[in-house]
Design an enzyme around this catalytic site. Structure first.
Site, PDB file in Angstrom:
ATOM      1  N   CYS A 209      41.046 -68.731   0.375  1.00  0.00           N
ATOM      2  CA  CYS A 209      41.798 -67.985   1.379  1.00  0.00           C
ATOM      3  C   CYS A 209      40.841 -67.238   2.311  1.00  0.00           C
ATOM      4  O   CYS A 209      40.993 -67.276   3.533  1.00  0.00           O
ATOM      5  CB  CYS A 209      42.761 -67.015   0.681  1.00  0.00           C
ATOM      6  SG  CYS A 209      43.873 -66.133   1.787  1.00  0.00           S
ATOM      7  N   CYS A 210      39.846 -66.557   1.725  1.00  0.00           N
ATOM      8  CA  CYS A 210      38.875 -65.838   2.550  1.00  0.00           C
ATOM      9  C   CYS A 210      38.087 -66.809   3.428  1.00  0.00           C
ATOM     10  O   CYS A 210      37.769 -66.490   4.581  1.00  0.00           O
ATOM     11  CB  CYS A 210      37.898 -65.043   1.678  1.00  0.00           C
ATOM     12  SG  CYS A 210      38.528 -63.447   1.127  1.00  0.00           S
TER      13      CYS A 210
ATOM     14  N   CYS B 279      42.663 -56.913   3.323  1.00  0.00           N
ATOM     15  CA  CYS B 279      44.022 -57.448   3.452  1.00  0.00           C
ATOM     16  C   CYS B 279      44.927 -56.792   2.405  1.00  0.00           C
ATOM     17  O   CYS B 279      44.483 -56.501   1.283  1.00  0.00           O
ATOM     18  CB  CYS B 279      43.999 -58.952   3.213  1.00  0.00           C
ATOM     19  SG  CYS B 279      43.038 -59.866   4.429  1.00  0.00           S
TER      20      CYS B 279
ATOM     21  N   CYS C 211      45.134 -57.926  -1.327  1.00  0.00           N
ATOM     22  CA  CYS C 211      43.904 -57.849  -2.123  1.00  0.00           C
ATOM     23  C   CYS C 211      43.296 -56.458  -2.096  1.00  0.00           C
ATOM     24  O   CYS C 211      42.091 -56.286  -2.330  1.00  0.00           O
ATOM     25  CB  CYS C 211      42.877 -58.858  -1.595  1.00  0.00           C
ATOM     26  SG  CYS C 211      43.509 -60.540  -1.531  1.00  0.00           S
TER      27      CYS C 211
ATOM     28  N   CYS D 275      34.236 -60.828   0.460  1.00  0.00           N
ATOM     29  CA  CYS D 275      34.987 -61.929   1.082  1.00  0.00           C
ATOM     30  C   CYS D 275      34.058 -63.085   1.436  1.00  0.00           C
ATOM     31  O   CYS D 275      34.513 -64.178   1.736  1.00  0.00           O
ATOM     32  CB  CYS D 275      35.695 -61.438   2.329  1.00  0.00           C
ATOM     33  SG  CYS D 275      34.596 -60.804   3.601  1.00  0.00           S
TER      34      CYS D 275
HETATM   35 FE1  SF4 Z   1      43.125 -63.957   1.778  1.00  0.00          FE
HETATM   36 FE2  SF4 Z   1      42.851 -61.719   0.318  1.00  0.00          FE
HETATM   37 FE3  SF4 Z   1      40.712 -62.869   1.503  1.00  0.00          FE
HETATM   38 FE4  SF4 Z   1      42.582 -61.628   2.959  1.00  0.00          FE
HETATM   39  S1  SF4 Z   1      41.186 -60.701   1.443  1.00  0.00           S
HETATM   40  S2  SF4 Z   1      41.630 -63.569   3.444  1.00  0.00           S
HETATM   41  S3  SF4 Z   1      44.471 -62.185   1.818  1.00  0.00           S
HETATM   42  S4  SF4 Z   1      41.982 -63.691  -0.173  1.00  0.00           S
END
Ligand code: SF4
Length: 275
Positions: free
Chosen positions: A157-158, A240, A243, A266
């Site tokens: 996701c990151c 985010c 998280c 991240c």
């Molecule tokens: Fe995705 Fe969490 Fe990374 Fe944001 S911090 S990009 S929601 S995994």
């Protein structure tokens, strides 16, 4: 005891002479329009950055920024998540070089409080922070993957919603400012003031590397710099919303990020990441 940060631009050490950076030639038939302006990591460049970093090690953050602007503008940029450190750099840039392009990696999962800081920056400094958005909206991204990716694979996701965005933002740039502090984590402790960022093929400038959290907040208080109201609710580090959690007394300031997982970064600032 907290030391007050000198605001003078007078160099405390002799600054390195302006080096010659090797730039991929625009005439090179092999070079695409996008890569023509990218820096090439040569031994000469690495030596130059090491010399500059050593010379700037005891410099005030404004001096570091002034050097970076003088050296790399208009190909000098800044990424911010509107954290307290980033807000102090925005404040300094508003005085040193307000024309510096600043962007935010707008993952789609940021807190409303965070995004509202963009407006407060515009009102206070007249600086329009650009929101860099992933190709897919959150709804499209989650539909494609059958649900929120951050739950089972935050690294992916990151990568999809932060790293790839910064890679795009880096095109045409030679250097970027980060707001990391060495005392935030063992990994960040290795950050030079100026160094080569292999992951993004940019010079990375960290003017606050030597600052403490107290020094950051002293500057925010002294200059009434806007900050994220979530910090007053126990969120010492804000990322985010899925998280991030508030921390409790005695916890590390980044304990609320990816809490309960082994993930601590991240990937934007991991010092040992390879390309
Ligand atoms: Fe995705 Fe969490 Fe990374 Fe944001 S911090 S990009 S929601 S995994």
């Amino acid at each position: 005891m907290m030391r007050s940060q000198p605001l003078s631009f007078a160099p405390q050490k002799k600054m390195p002479s302006r080096p010659q950076l090797k730039v991929v030639s625009a005439d090179d038939a092999e070079a695409s329009a996008e890569t023509a302006s990218q820096l090439e990591c040569s031994d000469a460049l690495l030596a130059e950055l090491a010399e500059a970093s050593a010379a700037l090690e005891t410099a005030a953050p404004r001096e570091v920024l002034a050097w970076a602007v003088e050296r790399f503008a208009p190909r000098f940029t800044m990424a911010t998540a509107f954290g307290p450190e980033g807000m102090t750099i925005i404040h300094m840039l508003s005085e040193v070089a307000p024309e510096t392009p600043i962007f935010n990696l707008d993952t789609g999962y940021q807190f409303d409080e965070t995004l509202r800081l963009r407006d407060r920056v515009a009102e206070r400094y007249g600086i329009e922070v650009e929101l860099k958005k992933p190709l897919l909206t959150v709804a499209e991204y989650e539909a494609k993957h059958g649900g929120p990716v951050y739950k089972d694979n935050p690294a992916q996701c990151c990568f999809d919603r932060k790293i790839s965005l910064l890679r795009g933002a880096a095109v045409g740039m030679h250097a970027w400012a980060s707001a990391i502090r060495r005392d935030q984590s063992p990994d960040r402790a290795k950050a030079p003031i100026v160094g080569w960022d292999k992951k993004f093929q940019l010079v990375k400038v960290s003017p606050l590397a030597n600052w403490s959290k107290k020094e950051v907040w002293k500057m925010i208080t002294d200059h009434d710099i806007p900050y994220n109201p979530l910090h007053d609710q126990g969120y010492t580090s804000v990322g985010c919303w899925p998280c991030t959690r508030a921390v409790t007394l005695g916890e590390d300031e980044r304990a609320g990020r990816w809490s309960g997982s082994a993930k601590t970064e991240c990937g934007l600032h991991s010092m040992d990441d390879e390309d």
